[in-house]
Design a protein around this motif. Structure first.
Motif, short mmCIF file in Angstrom:
data_model
loop_
_atom_site.label_atom_id
_atom_site.label_comp_id
_atom_site.label_asym_id
_atom_site.label_seq_id
_atom_site.Cartn_x
_atom_site.Cartn_y
_atom_site.Cartn_z
N ASP A 190 0.85 -1.21 0.00
CA ASP A 190 0.00 0.00 0.00
C ASP A 190 0.88 1.24 0.00
O ASP A 190 1.21 1.74 1.04
CB ASP A 190 -0.90 -0.06 1.24
CG ASP A 190 -1.87 1.10 1.31
OD1 ASP A 190 -2.00 1.85 0.34
OD2 ASP A 190 -2.48 1.26 2.40
N GLU A 235 -2.46 10.41 -0.50
CA GLU A 235 -3.63 9.55 -0.39
C GLU A 235 -3.90 9.17 1.06
O GLU A 235 -5.04 9.14 1.51
CB GLU A 235 -3.47 8.28 -1.24
CG GLU A 235 -4.77 7.52 -1.48
CD GLU A 235 -5.12 6.53 -0.40
OE1 GLU A 235 -6.25 6.07 -0.37
OE2 GLU A 235 -4.26 6.22 0.45
N GLU A 236 -2.82 8.88 1.79
CA GLU A 236 -2.99 8.40 3.17
C GLU A 236 -3.34 9.55 4.13
O GLU A 236 -3.55 9.31 5.31
CB GLU A 236 -1.71 7.70 3.65
CG GLU A 236 -1.32 6.48 2.83
CD GLU A 236 -2.26 5.29 2.97
OE1 GLU A 236 -3.31 5.41 3.64
OE2 GLU A 236 -1.95 4.23 2.40
N GLY A 283 -5.69 12.08 3.08
CA GLY A 283 -6.90 12.76 2.63
C GLY A 283 -6.94 13.13 1.16
O GLY A 283 -8.01 13.28 0.59
N THR A 330 -5.89 -2.02 -3.92
CA THR A 330 -6.82 -2.87 -3.16
C THR A 330 -6.24 -4.29 -3.16
O THR A 330 -5.11 -4.49 -3.59
CB THR A 330 -8.22 -2.88 -3.84
OG1 THR A 330 -8.05 -3.20 -5.22
CG2 THR A 330 -8.90 -1.54 -3.72
N MET A 360 -15.48 8.59 3.52
CA MET A 360 -14.91 8.94 4.81
C MET A 360 -15.34 10.31 5.28
O MET A 360 -15.46 11.24 4.48
CB MET A 360 -13.38 8.93 4.62
CG MET A 360 -12.57 9.45 5.77
SD MET A 360 -12.56 8.27 7.11
CE MET A 360 -11.20 7.25 6.60
N ARG A 385 -16.70 5.73 8.33
CA ARG A 385 -16.63 5.17 6.96
C ARG A 385 -18.04 5.23 6.39
O ARG A 385 -18.99 4.77 7.03
CB ARG A 385 -16.17 3.71 7.00
CG ARG A 385 -14.78 3.51 7.53
CD ARG A 385 -13.74 3.65 6.44
NE ARG A 385 -12.40 3.56 7.01
CZ ARG A 385 -11.28 3.73 6.30
NH1 ARG A 385 -11.35 3.97 5.00
NH2 ARG A 385 -10.12 3.66 6.87
N SER A 398 -10.90 15.09 6.96
CA SER A 398 -10.97 14.46 5.63
C SER A 398 -12.42 14.10 5.31
O SER A 398 -13.17 13.66 6.17
CB SER A 398 -10.06 13.23 5.65
OG SER A 398 -10.38 12.36 4.61
N GLU A 410 -15.16 -3.24 -0.87
CA GLU A 410 -14.13 -3.14 0.15
C GLU A 410 -14.49 -2.07 1.17
O GLU A 410 -15.18 -1.11 0.85
CB GLU A 410 -12.78 -2.80 -0.50
CG GLU A 410 -11.81 -3.95 -0.57
CD GLU A 410 -11.38 -4.51 0.77
OE1 GLU A 410 -11.77 -3.97 1.84
OE2 GLU A 410 -10.64 -5.51 0.76
N GLY A 438 -12.22 -0.13 2.81
CA GLY A 438 -11.29 1.00 2.80
C GLY A 438 -11.77 2.10 1.87
O GLY A 438 -12.83 1.99 1.23
N SER A 439 -10.99 3.16 1.81
CA SER A 439 -11.37 4.33 1.01
C SER A 439 -10.20 4.76 0.13
O SER A 439 -9.05 4.67 0.54
CB SER A 439 -11.73 5.51 1.93
OG SER A 439 -12.61 5.11 2.94
N ILE A 455 -1.49 -4.03 5.76
CA ILE A 455 -1.38 -2.62 5.40
C ILE A 455 -1.78 -1.78 6.61
O ILE A 455 -2.66 -2.17 7.38
CB ILE A 455 -2.19 -2.26 4.13
CG1 ILE A 455 -3.68 -2.47 4.31
CG2 ILE A 455 -1.69 -3.07 2.93
CD1 ILE A 455 -4.50 -1.91 3.14
N1 BES Z 1 -5.10 1.10 0.03
C1 BES Z 1 -5.93 1.75 0.95
C2 BES Z 1 -7.40 1.59 0.66
C3 BES Z 1 -7.90 0.20 0.89
C4 BES Z 1 -7.73 -0.41 2.11
C5 BES Z 1 -8.54 -0.46 -0.10
C6 BES Z 1 -8.19 -1.68 2.31
C7 BES Z 1 -9.00 -1.73 0.10
C8 BES Z 1 -8.80 -2.36 1.30
C9 BES Z 1 -5.62 3.23 0.97
O1 BES Z 1 -4.27 3.52 0.82
C10 BES Z 1 -6.03 3.77 2.32
O2 BES Z 1 -5.65 3.27 3.32
N2 BES Z 1 -6.81 4.83 2.30
C11 BES Z 1 -7.20 5.52 3.47
C12 BES Z 1 -7.88 6.78 3.02
C13 BES Z 1 -8.27 7.73 4.13
C14 BES Z 1 -7.06 8.29 4.83
C15 BES Z 1 -9.12 8.85 3.56
C16 BES Z 1 -8.12 4.65 4.30
O3 BES Z 1 -8.94 3.89 3.76
O4 BES Z 1 -8.00 4.71 5.52
#
Ligand code: BES
Ligand code: ZN
Length: 462
Positions: free
Chosen positions: A124, A158-159, A161, A186, A203, A333, A367, A401, A403-404, A431
């Motif tokens: 990631d 990305e991490e 916002g 992902t 988010m 979320r 964010s 998924e 996550g975001s 991750i």
């Molecule tokens: N790679 C992740 C998103 C993700 C996580 C997709 C698990 C599928 C499964 C991405 O890098 C991430 O962690 N994004 C953050 C965004 C947030 C800070 C707005 C997240 O999801 O916490």
């Protein structure tokens, strides 16, 4: 070696050892985007990636300054006016590595153990973003051309916002115009079960600041007479959700689009091993809204979580004190069709109502991004499925998924672009956790899958 006798796929295969060595170099750079003191490292990672893109034969590569961390743009646009254009997105920033003491090898000293490459950002997203640079290189160094036009936009926030890219997109619609976005950030279900993610959560991330007395007070002299901001914060947090995971903010669920029976059916057939999934977390039991299946709770239901609490005395031994302030970082979320701005408004209204008058409360949004869902029958999805099948020997399942990836909704809104989330991570890549790793066979298969996807998508009418 005369590369022109090789196919892109065999070229990529012949160069696996070199690709691994390059990825290791990239992973050595601690590009943690949330920590201001790491800004130089983040910039160094951007410069490294830009150099790697140029070396791959990608044209017009440039670093774009933003209010925070640089964006990287590059393209190769000679496939002809009839050929479709693929916008490839990834991120070169990583999450903080703490708690450091839990890492078996230091997070920024990449270590290969068995089939895994251990390092923060390996899965990631540096490793997954690099997959596409190498796939494009494999075409340009063999055929001298690609079956489609490609554009790259790689970000460093990305991490934390993704604000800079979100501001850049509406102002650069022409530059980023494409037929489809391709993103590897992902995971798939297991090494032999590929998956295409067609939905991500959004988010709304809030920082809560509680202040009480103007200074820390002796808890004997003042305890019982002055409210304690940490206690007040605990009461507020306790009222945000019930023990089963239902969020108690009035109106929170109003926008939630219920799953259709068809989708519930599709999701219920996912071959996810819940026992194994639980065991990997180390938690004693599963948890969450009892009326929804696990797969629904993770992908199609909104959540509220305290990510961190700051306040009071945390040093050795005891200190008897009423702290003057307390803070909590709280993320929600979101799922389709919850509106992040509306959720922020409801959160503020509810917290203001339940906060006792004995403390002062201020709130800040850190964010905001809406959830996204994509049509899994569109031509690019069909191309992605064919590519996975050719490389993994099995057709992918479709899943949502939890996550975001904030930019996906921005692609939809401003560029009218749908995204194919073609991931190569695994559920046990850890991750955001200590000992993050990337399963190396997936790194190499990822490159092969990207090569096939570009080929397949070039053949399909977009
Ligand atoms: N790679 C992740 C998103 C993700 C996580 C997709 C698990 C599928 C499964 C991405 O890098 C991430 O962690 N994004 C953050 C965004 C947030 C800070 C707005 C997240 O999801 O916490
Ligand atoms: Zn990521």
């Amino acid at each position: 070696m005369d590369n022109t006798t090789l196919t892109p796929a065999s070229y990529a295969q012949a160069n696996e050892a070199a690709y691994l060595a390059e990825l290791i170099e990239f992973l050595r750079i601690p590009s943690i985007s949330t920590q201001p003191e790491r800004a130089d490292d983040v910039a160094a990672a951007a410069a490294w990636m830009a150099g790697a893109m140029r070396d791959a034969g990608i044209e017009n590569v440039r670093l774009i300054k933003t209010a925070r961390h640089p964006l990287i743009y590059g393209d190769w646009l000679h496939a002809g006016p009839e050929a479709p254009t693929v916008l490839i997105y990834g991120h070169y920033d990583v999450q903080p590595a703490d708690p450091l003491e839990l890492w078996e090898s230091p997070p920024f000293e990449p270590d290969v153990r068995g089939d895994y490459l251990y390092a923060r950002g390996s899965s990631d997203d540096k490793g997954q973003a690099y997959v596409h640079v190498k796939a494009v290189e494999a075409y340009l160094k063999t055929n001298g051309r690609l079956p489609v036009n490609v554009k790259f936009i790689i970000e460093g926030e990305e991490e934390s916002g993704g604000e800079s890219l979100e501001a850049f997109i509406p102002q650069n619609k022409e530059l980023l115009a494409a037929d489809i976005a391709l993103v590897s950030d992902t995971g798939i279900l297991s090494p032999d079960q590929p998956a295409i993610v067609y939905g991500l959560r959004g988010m709304c991330y809030m920082l809560l600041d509680i202040t009480g007395p103007g200074r820390d007070l002796h808890s004997g002299s003042f305890g019982g007479g002055i409210d304690n901001p940490l206690n007040a914060l605990s009461h507020i947090i306790a009222k945000l959700k019930d023990e089963d995971g239902h969020v108690l903010i009035p109106g929170f669920y109003d926008g939630v689009r219920p799953l259709t029976d068809d989708e519930r059916e599709v999701l219920s057939q996912l071959p996810r091993d819940e026992e194994k999934w639980l065991a990997e977390t180390g938690a004693p039991q599963l948890w969450g809204e009892p009326e929804f299946a696990l797969v629904e709770r993770l992908g199609a239901r909104p959540t509220l979580d305290v990510n961190g609490i700051i306040g009071g005395y945390t040093g050795a031994g005891g200190k008897t004190v009423l702290p003057s302030h307390a803070h909590a970082k709280i993320s929600m979320r979101l799922v389709p069709d919850q509106d992040p701005q509306e959720i922020e408004r409801l959160f503020r209204e509810y917290v203001t109502k339940i906060a006792p008058p004995t403390v002062n409360v201020t709130m800040k949004n850190l964010s905001s991004s809406p959830a996204s869902v994509t049509d899994y029958t569109m031509p690019a999805m069909v191309a992605a499925a064919a590519a996975y099948e050719q490389v993994f020997g099995k057709s992918p399942v479709y899943m949502r998924e939890g996550g975001s990836i904030p930019v996906i909704a921005a692609f939809q809104t401003h560029l009218g672009l749908e995204t194919v989330l073609m991931g190569f991570g695994l559920p046990d890549d850890r991750i955001h956790s200590p000992n993050e790793r990337f399963y190396l066979p997936n790194f190499y298969r990822g490159i092969q899958t990207s090569i096939r996807f570009l080929e397949e998508f070039g053949k399909s009418e977009s």
